[in-house]
Design an enzyme around this catalytic site. Sequence first.
Site, PDB file in Angstrom:
ATOM      1  N   GLY A 139      43.586  35.771  37.185  1.00 14.80           N
ATOM      2  CA  GLY A 139      43.865  37.056  37.827  1.00 14.80           C
ATOM      3  C   GLY A 139      44.890  36.912  38.933  1.00 14.80           C
ATOM      4  N   SER A 140      45.212  38.044  39.579  1.00 17.88           N
ATOM      5  CA  SER A 140      46.291  38.016  40.576  1.00 17.88           C
ATOM      6  C   SER A 140      45.885  37.245  41.824  1.00 17.88           C
ATOM      7  CB  SER A 140      46.708  39.446  40.930  1.00 17.88           C
ATOM      8  OG  SER A 140      45.604  40.180  41.409  1.00 17.88           O
ATOM      9  N   ALA A 191      37.158  38.588  41.478  1.00 12.03           N
ATOM     10  CA  ALA A 191      36.157  39.495  40.906  1.00 12.03           C
ATOM     11  C   ALA A 191      36.701  40.913  40.966  1.00 12.03           C
ATOM     12  CB  ALA A 191      34.853  39.415  41.689  1.00 12.03           C
ATOM     13  N   ASP A 192      36.184  41.753  40.093  1.00 12.09           N
ATOM     14  CA  ASP A 192      36.537  43.176  40.152  1.00 12.09           C
ATOM     15  C   ASP A 192      35.608  43.909  41.117  1.00 12.09           C
ATOM     16  OD1 ASP A 192      38.658  43.076  38.169  1.00 12.09           O
ATOM     17  OD2 ASP A 192      37.038  42.510  36.807  1.00 12.09           O
ATOM     18  N   LYS A 196      33.283  41.130  36.360  1.00  6.80           N
ATOM     19  CA  LYS A 196      34.522  40.405  36.118  1.00  6.80           C
ATOM     20  C   LYS A 196      35.046  40.748  34.729  1.00  6.80           C
ATOM     21  CE  LYS A 196      34.925  36.168  37.130  1.00  6.80           C
ATOM     22  NZ  LYS A 196      36.292  36.564  37.489  1.00  6.80           N
ATOM     23  N   GLU A 212      35.599  32.496  31.715  1.00  5.33           N
ATOM     24  CA  GLU A 212      35.220  32.454  33.137  1.00  5.33           C
ATOM     25  C   GLU A 212      33.733  32.144  33.273  1.00  5.33           C
ATOM     26  OE1 GLU A 212      38.611  35.494  34.879  1.00  5.33           O
ATOM     27  OE2 GLU A 212      36.648  36.291  34.401  1.00  5.33           O
TER      28      GLU A 212
HETATM   29  C1  5RP Z   1      39.840  38.248  35.120  1.00  5.11           C
HETATM   30  C2  5RP Z   1      38.924  38.534  36.249  1.00  5.11           C
HETATM   31  C3  5RP Z   1      39.526  38.615  37.614  1.00  5.11           C
HETATM   32  O1  5RP Z   1      38.897  37.684  38.430  1.00  5.11           O
HETATM   33  C4  5RP Z   1      39.312  40.007  38.149  1.00  5.11           C
HETATM   34  O2  5RP Z   1      39.829  40.945  37.229  1.00  5.11           O
HETATM   35  C5  5RP Z   1      40.005  40.174  39.500  1.00  5.11           C
HETATM   36  O3  5RP Z   1      41.381  40.127  39.322  1.00  5.11           O
HETATM   37  P1  5RP Z   1      42.415  40.259  40.493  1.00  5.11           P
HETATM   38  O4  5RP Z   1      42.343  39.007  41.299  1.00  5.11           O
HETATM   39  O5  5RP Z   1      43.740  40.415  39.787  1.00  5.11           O
HETATM   40  O6  5RP Z   1      42.073  41.476  41.317  1.00  5.11           O
HETATM   41  O7  5RP Z   1      37.739  38.679  36.108  1.00  5.11           O
HETATM   42  O8  5RP Z   1      39.187  38.322  33.878  1.00  5.11           O
END
Ligand code: 5RP
Length: 228
Positions: A34-35, A88-89, A99, A108
């Site tokens: 993720g970012s 995490a989301d 996630k 993950e």
């Molecule tokens: C990827 C994930 C990421 O950890 C989640 O989407 C958070 O991403 P970001 O750091 O871009 O906000 O679960 O599958």
Amino acid sequence: MNTPAPTQDELKAQVARAALAYVEPGTIIGVGTGSTVNKFIEALADVKGTIRGAVSSSNASTERLRALGIEVFDCNDVEELGVYIDGADEIDGGGHMIKGGGAALTREKIVAAQSRRFVCIADASKRVQTLGAFALPVEVVPMATSRVIRQFAALGGVGRVRLKDGAPLVTDNGQHIVDVSGLRIEQPREFELTVSQWPGVLTVGVFAFQRAQVCLLGTPSGVETLTF
Ligand code: 5RP
């Protein structure tokens, strides 16, 4: 003159750097996707000579790690990892997470399960009281997507197959993602157990059994360390 509030990107960069404190010299570490993790991988460049390498949770992270010259090990060749660092989301007050926003949830969960400690790196917008405002990603075997969407409808959720360029997104594992909105997940462990048993579900994006033990949360006043 007031200093402007840090952007979400700056908060992500702060927690990514703070996570370096959890990287033990001489070890192989677990790296998420993720970012926020991309910023962690950038930060890792400074200490890459001190670690043996990484186990990665996606092809995208593997490419970035290798581009820095960091060795990426096959998960099967490594017995246990000291730490897994991932974003995490959403994360609640018990370290349970949603996630899968980056479609990497299955790998993950595997790498998290193989690690002694999950350190979540996230900006403050990810901290919630109850999981469910972010549409829940579920990795599903393609022939089961309609059936799984109907099962979520019975729980009050609205599932949609995630698209990329107009066609169903295909994960690193060759499966599809169903994103489910309208859920309020008050009992993450029970929810994860239930949905994981539905035929065709490869992985549900609730991380209750593989929850975080530490969350480095980027806030306008600095990095907060939450422990669970
Ligand atoms: C990827 C994930 C990421 O950890 C989640 O989407 C958070 O991403 P970001 O750091 O871009 O906000 O679960 O599958």
